[in-house]
Design a protein around this motif. Structure first.
Motif, short mmCIF file in Angstrom:
data_model
loop_
_atom_site.label_atom_id
_atom_site.label_comp_id
_atom_site.label_asym_id
_atom_site.label_seq_id
_atom_site.Cartn_x
_atom_site.Cartn_y
_atom_site.Cartn_z
N GLU A 451 42.67 -13.72 30.68
CA GLU A 451 42.20 -12.46 31.15
C GLU A 451 40.77 -12.18 31.59
O GLU A 451 40.69 -11.51 32.45
N LEU A 452 39.99 -12.90 30.85
CA LEU A 452 38.43 -13.04 31.24
C LEU A 452 38.34 -13.51 32.25
O LEU A 452 37.49 -13.27 33.38
N GLY A 453 39.05 -14.64 32.76
CA GLY A 453 38.96 -15.34 34.04
C GLY A 453 39.16 -14.52 35.25
O GLY A 453 38.61 -14.57 36.16
N GLU A 454 40.39 -13.83 34.87
CA GLU A 454 40.76 -12.86 36.10
C GLU A 454 39.77 -11.54 36.38
O GLU A 454 39.43 -11.41 37.38
N THR A 455 39.05 -11.34 35.42
CA THR A 455 38.25 -10.25 35.47
C THR A 455 36.68 -10.72 35.98
O THR A 455 36.29 -10.03 36.99
N ILE A 456 36.54 -12.00 35.77
CA ILE A 456 35.29 -12.62 36.28
C ILE A 456 35.26 -12.85 37.77
O ILE A 456 34.54 -12.67 38.62
N ARG A 457 36.67 -13.39 38.04
CA ARG A 457 36.93 -13.59 39.61
C ARG A 457 36.76 -12.47 40.41
O ARG A 457 36.36 -12.13 41.49
N LYS A 458 37.45 -11.42 39.81
CA LYS A 458 37.26 -10.02 40.67
C LYS A 458 35.59 -9.46 40.72
O LYS A 458 35.40 -8.94 41.53
N SER A 459 34.89 -10.00 39.79
CA SER A 459 33.56 -9.45 39.73
C SER A 459 32.88 -10.22 41.03
O SER A 459 31.68 -9.49 41.29
N ALA A 460 33.51 -11.21 41.50
CA ALA A 460 32.68 -11.81 42.44
C ALA A 460 33.05 -11.72 43.67
O ALA A 460 32.64 -12.03 44.70
N GLN A 461 34.13 -10.81 43.97
CA GLN A 461 34.77 -10.16 45.18
C GLN A 461 34.16 -9.03 45.49
O GLN A 461 33.29 -8.33 44.74
N GLU A 462 34.38 -8.62 46.76
CA GLU A 462 33.65 -7.57 47.24
C GLU A 462 33.62 -6.09 46.29
O GLU A 462 34.82 -5.85 45.97
N GLY A 463 32.42 -5.57 46.00
CA GLY A 463 32.68 -4.42 45.31
C GLY A 463 32.44 -4.65 43.79
O GLY A 463 32.41 -3.84 42.84
N GLY A 464 32.69 -6.04 43.00
CA GLY A 464 32.48 -6.62 41.89
C GLY A 464 31.24 -6.51 41.41
O GLY A 464 30.17 -6.52 42.11
N THR A 465 30.88 -6.46 40.44
CA THR A 465 29.49 -6.47 39.48
C THR A 465 28.55 -7.46 39.95
O THR A 465 27.44 -7.31 40.25
N SER A 466 29.21 -8.87 40.07
CA SER A 466 28.28 -9.91 40.31
C SER A 466 28.01 -10.22 42.06
O SER A 466 26.88 -10.24 42.13
N ARG A 467 29.14 -9.72 42.72
CA ARG A 467 28.79 -9.53 43.91
C ARG A 467 27.89 -8.64 44.37
O ARG A 467 26.84 -8.92 45.22
N MET A 468 27.73 -7.67 43.69
CA MET A 468 26.74 -6.33 43.93
C MET A 468 25.40 -6.86 43.66
O MET A 468 24.28 -6.65 44.26
N GLU A 469 25.34 -7.68 42.53
CA GLU A 469 24.15 -8.34 42.17
C GLU A 469 23.73 -9.34 43.24
O GLU A 469 22.36 -9.38 43.42
N LEU A 470 24.26 -10.05 43.83
CA LEU A 470 24.05 -10.90 45.03
C LEU A 470 23.83 -10.48 46.04
O LEU A 470 22.74 -10.73 46.78
N ASP A 471 24.53 -9.26 46.49
CA ASP A 471 24.28 -8.13 47.61
C ASP A 471 22.73 -7.93 47.36
O ASP A 471 21.88 -7.71 48.29
N SER A 472 22.51 -7.26 45.99
CA SER A 472 21.12 -6.73 45.73
C SER A 472 19.89 -7.68 46.09
O SER A 472 19.02 -7.49 46.65
N PHE A 473 20.38 -9.06 45.55
CA PHE A 473 19.20 -10.20 45.85
C PHE A 473 18.90 -10.44 47.31
O PHE A 473 18.06 -10.55 47.71
N ILE A 474 20.08 -10.40 48.38
CA ILE A 474 20.13 -10.80 49.55
C ILE A 474 19.36 -9.55 50.20
O ILE A 474 18.49 -9.68 51.07
N ALA A 475 19.60 -8.50 49.87
CA ALA A 475 18.86 -7.17 50.53
C ALA A 475 17.39 -7.24 49.99
O ALA A 475 16.30 -7.11 50.70
N HIS A 476 17.02 -7.46 48.75
CA HIS A 476 15.47 -7.84 48.40
C HIS A 476 14.88 -8.69 49.37
O HIS A 476 13.86 -8.46 49.87
N ILE A 477 15.55 -10.06 49.40
CA ILE A 477 14.64 -11.05 50.25
C ILE A 477 14.54 -10.73 51.82
O ILE A 477 13.78 -11.24 52.47
N THR A 478 15.58 -9.90 52.26
CA THR A 478 15.45 -9.65 53.67
C THR A 478 14.82 -8.23 53.89
O THR A 478 14.97 -7.62 55.22
N ARG A 479 14.14 -7.37 52.73
CA ARG A 479 13.67 -6.39 53.09
C ARG A 479 12.80 -6.25 54.20
O ARG A 479 12.29 -7.14 54.76
#
Length: 479
Positions: A451-479
């Motif tokens: 159950e945790l694994g399924e939640t974590i995998r979803k978080s790495a997909q578009e709109g997920g919490t981890s993916r949004m953190e990565l998007d934020s980092f990319i936005a920061h370094i390309t500002r």
């Protein structure tokens, strides 16, 4: 070298240890997917190691990475000592010290990239802070530390180094593993030497997720400990980098960074995957202690007997710890009890070569993972929903095993850290294997892990919490 005017070039500088090489190579593929050129800098020897062992990574994505194979400094390359009282891989110390000599060739690459691009972003292992220090002299360059360990481990070492207890429930505090025996004085000194250069970074990236370590990430971001004291400065750089907050640094928690579907990619198809294909679902215990653990003959013998007596299916990767140069000479061949492989034929498989761990963990037949609990292995196991039999050996592994078994409750402890000087007997191993693989308790742990694994995998997909953190980092370094 490609010209990237009005663009951003991202440069990875890993520590030459397999778990660190691998995580930054995975991050290369993630960052490259945003369309930015990514460069991987290291000695020719260790870049080759990273490429050869790129399990689960899409060859098409790897082909986009620009590898800079710097001349490999000379270093001693002793064999690991399986009888050492401290399991920390001291035989790799010379390798890590030699890596510090890559400063000037690395600076040359950075300056050349900086002359052809709008901004150079360096992502480096905390233990390579000395090597990338010249980035501070390049006007259009900025650096970030990539922490290859759990936030829980960072905090455990930071609090422990200050003689304080990590804020947790009282019953958990009583069971927390101590710092003793985790590392050597030599690696602590090398870590301390990185400190002044580590302060030059612009922020920190973590291979972790708020869904796994939310309460500890909150604690890290609160930063209530204040400046590090002299004892704290002697802690391993990799274990305290995120806690070293002379000034507030930006932080991103982007894990998991492993491929979304490692089971669909096999760079070098292994016969062990064919063996797994004919096993029932969740029936096989995968046994592997990573690349930095060397077990004694007695430990191997007890483990073999424990696996055999458990009557559970297993896939055991039996290899000695890596030497500083994995391509030099023969490694120690670890002997098994006489007749063992014949007796377990059909029930177990012993693999003595490099094995595709992400693909094994993603396989439907794999129902458990006996591991040293390096963070790379933990993140793969957590993300792919495989419960763990935790057997820590050194470094951050005791705290990682505590996180998995006691806090996330997705595993069982094989050996408590306070008993690290005792050889685990076959009966104890048999008991843990049976509990994990053939009991209602194990079924509940497996359900939580899945159950945790399924939640974590979803978080790495578009709109997920981890993916949004990565998007934020990319936005920061390309500002």
């Amino acid at each position: 070298m490609d010209s990237c005017n009005n663009n951003v070039a991202v440069v990875m500088v890993p520590l030459p240890a397999q778990g660190h090489l691998n995580q930054l190579l995975q991050l290369c593929c993630l960052v490259s997917s945003y369309g930015h050129p990514v460069h991987y800098i290291g000695s020719a020897l260790h870049n080759q190691q990273a490429r050869v062992r790129a399990n689960g990574l899409d060859p098409k994505k790897l082909a986009k990475i620009h590898f800079h194979d710097l001349p490999t400094p000379d270093f001693d390359c002793p064999s690991p000592d399986p009888t050492a009282s401290i399991k920390f891989p001291s035989h790799l110390q010379a390798t890590w010290e030699a890596a510090q000599l890559l400063r000037h060739p690395t600076a040359h690459v950075l300056r050349e990239l900086a002359s052809n691009t709008r901004r150079v972003v360096i992502i480096h292992d905390p233990m390579m802070s000395m090597v990338v220090q010249d980035a501070a002299l390049i006007p259009n360059a900025e650096s970030y530390a990539f922490n290859c360990i759990s936030v829980f481990s960072l905090l455990s070492f930071r609090y422990g180094g200050l003689g304080k207890q990590l804020p947790m429930e009282a019953e958990l505090q009583e069971l927390m593993p101590c710092l003793e025996g985790c590392a050597t004085n030599e690696i602590r000194r090398l870590g301390a030497a990185q400190e002044e250069h580590r302060k030059l970074r612009a922020g920190d990236i973590h291979n972790s997720s708020r869904l796994i370590e939310g309460r500890f990430i909150d604690l890290l971001e609160e930063d209530k400990l204040g400046p590090a004291g002299p004892d704290d400065r002697m802690l391993d750089s990799t274990l305290q980098a995120a806690g070293q907050q002379g000034q507030k640094k930006k932080q991103w928690f982007i894990g998991p960074i492993l491929p979304a579907n490692p089971g669909l990619i096999s760079n070098n198809h292994s016969f062990c995957l064919d063996w797994l294909d004919v096993q029932p679902q969740n029936s096989v215990l995968y046994v592997s202690f990573g690349t930095m653990t060397s077990m004694s003959d007695e430990e191997v013998r007890e483990l073999a007997m424990g696996l055999e007596q458990s009557k559970q299916k297993f896939l055991w990767v039996l290899r000695d710890a890596d030497k500083g140069n994995i391509f030099s000479g023969e490694s120690r061949r670890i002997e098994l009890p006489e007749g063992f492989e014949e007796r377990v034929k059909g029930m177990g498989l012993v693999v003595r070569d490099w094995a595709p761990q992400p693909e094994i963990l993603a396989h439907r037949a794999t129902g458990g993972f006996m591991s040293h609990c390096g963070w790379n292995s933990c993140m793969e196991s957590i993300t792919l929903g495989v419960p763990m039999a935790a057997w820590p050996m050194h470094s951050d592994q005791p705290s990682n095993s505590f996180l998995v078994a006691r806090i996330l409750k997705t595993g069982l402890i094989v050996r408590e850290w306070r008993e690290r000087h005792e050889v685990v007997k076959s009966s104890g191993i048999e008991n843990v294997v049976r509990r994990l693989m053939a009991s209602e308790e194990g079924d509940e742990i497996r359900k939580r892990a899945q159950e945790l694994g399924e939640t974590i995998r979803k978080s790495a997909q578009e709109g997920g919490t981890s993916r949004m953190e990565l998007d934020s980092f990319i936005a920061h370094i390309t500002r």
